[in-house]
Design an enzyme around this catalytic site. Structure first.
Site, short mmCIF file in Angstrom:
data_model
loop_
_atom_site.label_atom_id
_atom_site.label_comp_id
_atom_site.label_asym_id
_atom_site.label_seq_id
_atom_site.Cartn_x
_atom_site.Cartn_y
_atom_site.Cartn_z
N ASP A 1 0.92 -1.15 0.40
CA ASP A 1 -0.09 -0.12 0.50
C ASP A 1 1.03 0.48 -0.10
O ASP A 1 2.28 1.40 0.04
CB ASP A 1 -0.39 0.20 1.64
N ASP B 1 -0.29 5.10 0.99
CA ASP B 1 -0.39 6.45 2.11
C ASP B 1 -0.61 5.41 3.72
O ASP B 1 -1.47 4.36 4.26
CB ASP B 1 -1.62 7.06 1.56
N LYS C 1 -9.22 -3.90 -3.43
CA LYS C 1 -7.36 -4.70 -4.05
C LYS C 1 -7.35 -5.75 -3.88
O LYS C 1 -6.39 -6.52 -4.78
CB LYS C 1 -6.81 -3.51 -2.41
N ASP D 1 -1.74 -0.75 5.85
CA ASP D 1 -2.10 -0.27 7.22
C ASP D 1 -3.71 0.36 7.49
O ASP D 1 -4.11 1.17 8.67
CB ASP D 1 -1.43 1.60 7.32
N ASP E 1 -7.15 -2.12 3.13
CA ASP E 1 -6.01 -2.27 2.18
C ASP E 1 -6.27 -4.09 3.43
O ASP E 1 -6.01 -5.94 2.26
CB ASP E 1 -4.86 -2.85 4.00
O1 LIG Z 1 -6.06 7.08 -1.90
C1 LIG Z 1 -6.00 7.00 0.23
O2 LIG Z 1 -7.08 8.00 0.60
C2 LIG Z 1 -5.24 6.19 0.52
O3 LIG Z 1 -4.21 5.34 -0.38
P1 LIG Z 1 -4.01 4.50 0.40
O4 LIG Z 1 -4.60 3.09 -0.60
O5 LIG Z 1 -1.94 4.21 -1.21
O6 LIG Z 1 -3.13 3.45 1.31
MG LIG Z 2 -2.45 2.98 3.36
#
Ligand SMILES: O=C(O)COP(=O)(O)O
Ligand SMILES: [Mg+2]
Length: 238
Positions: free
Chosen positions: A10, A12, A163, A186, A190
């Site tokens: 992932d 963020d 995902k 995180d 996910d």
């Molecule tokens: O797009 C987001 O709000 C977070 O992105 P991520 O899935 O990479 O954590």
């Molecule tokens: Mg994330």
């Protein structure tokens, strides 16, 4: 212990810190994995061009799952590198419904990358998730959409993709055995991709629900957690 043949990671809150800045430790670790012939797949809620740039700048060769599964990208698709896996039909209907109910106050929360989003709509957390959920209670196609809080933003996505389903799709297309994939994340968006992967890893800053379904919870947060997992399970350093 399962031999790790690819890493799905992932963006963020996993390879970035809480301000969305890329952690140097994760860059180094993912490059080392690639040097050891373990491709890295980016699996994110971000739009595909953002995810693609992230993959290129780090040096990840495994492809991209973007928009929480709505879009995938793989270099080997040749002329068909970006694949949109679901239409925005129900998401757009949900967003119309929200605007009818909540009006202009939504505008300031609409994500600035909305025009690039092919399959989902995202609101910044300047609007409360509960306000969105309440406003959608009488939406006629509520069973066709999913609402995620990534920790960074609120995503309205189509229930037909996530995902996990799109990581599976990408792995099948590229002959990667998903049972040999280490997935690291995180947040609540996910869960689906950790569930389909052979080895499920949560960084230490992950939310409790994700930790509960994980095989390994990192001692360290963010990119340092990614480094820890790569060293332990890919480079077999402990
Ligand atoms: O797009 C987001 O709000 C977070 O992105 P991520 O899935 O990479 O954590
Ligand atoms: Mg994330």
């Amino acid at each position: 212990m399962v031999k790790i043949e690819a890493i799905a990671v992932d963006i963020d809150g996993t390879i970035t810190d809480y301000t969305r800045k890329l952690c140097k430790s994760s860059i180094d670790a993912l490059r080392l994995a690639e040097e050891n012939n373990v491709p890295v797949i980016i699996v994110t809620g971000n739009v595909v061009n953002y995810a693609y740039a992230t993959a290129v700048l780090i040096g990840c060769s495994g492809g991209v799952v973007a928009e929480n599964g709505g879009v995938v990208f793989k270099e080997s698709y040749n002329n068909d590198r970006v694949k949109k896996l679901v239409s925005k039909e129900y998401v757009s209907k949900a967003v119309d419904h929200l605007y009818n109910k909540l009006g202009a106050k939504l505008d300031s929360s609409l994500s600035s990358d909305e025009e690039y989003r092919e399959s989902e709509t995202v609101f910044y957390k300047t609007i409360d998730k509960q306000i969105i959920l309440d406003a959608l209670k009488d939406f006629e196609d509520l069973d066709k959409i999913e609402i995620y809080d990534s920790g960074f933003a609120i995503h309205i996505t189509d229930i037909r993709v996530n995902k996990g389903s799109s990581l599976k799709f990408l792995c099948e297309e590229t002959n990667i055995d998903i049972n040999h994939v280490m997935a690291i994340g995180d947040s609540e968006n996910d869960e689906d991709f950790l569930k389909v992967a052979g080895l499920k890893v949560a960084v230490s800053n992950a939310e409790d629900e994700l930790k509960e379904i994980s095989d390994y919870i990192c001692e360290k947060p963010y990119g340092d957690g990614v480094k820890e997992a790569v060293e332990k399970f890919v480079l077999n350093k402990g």
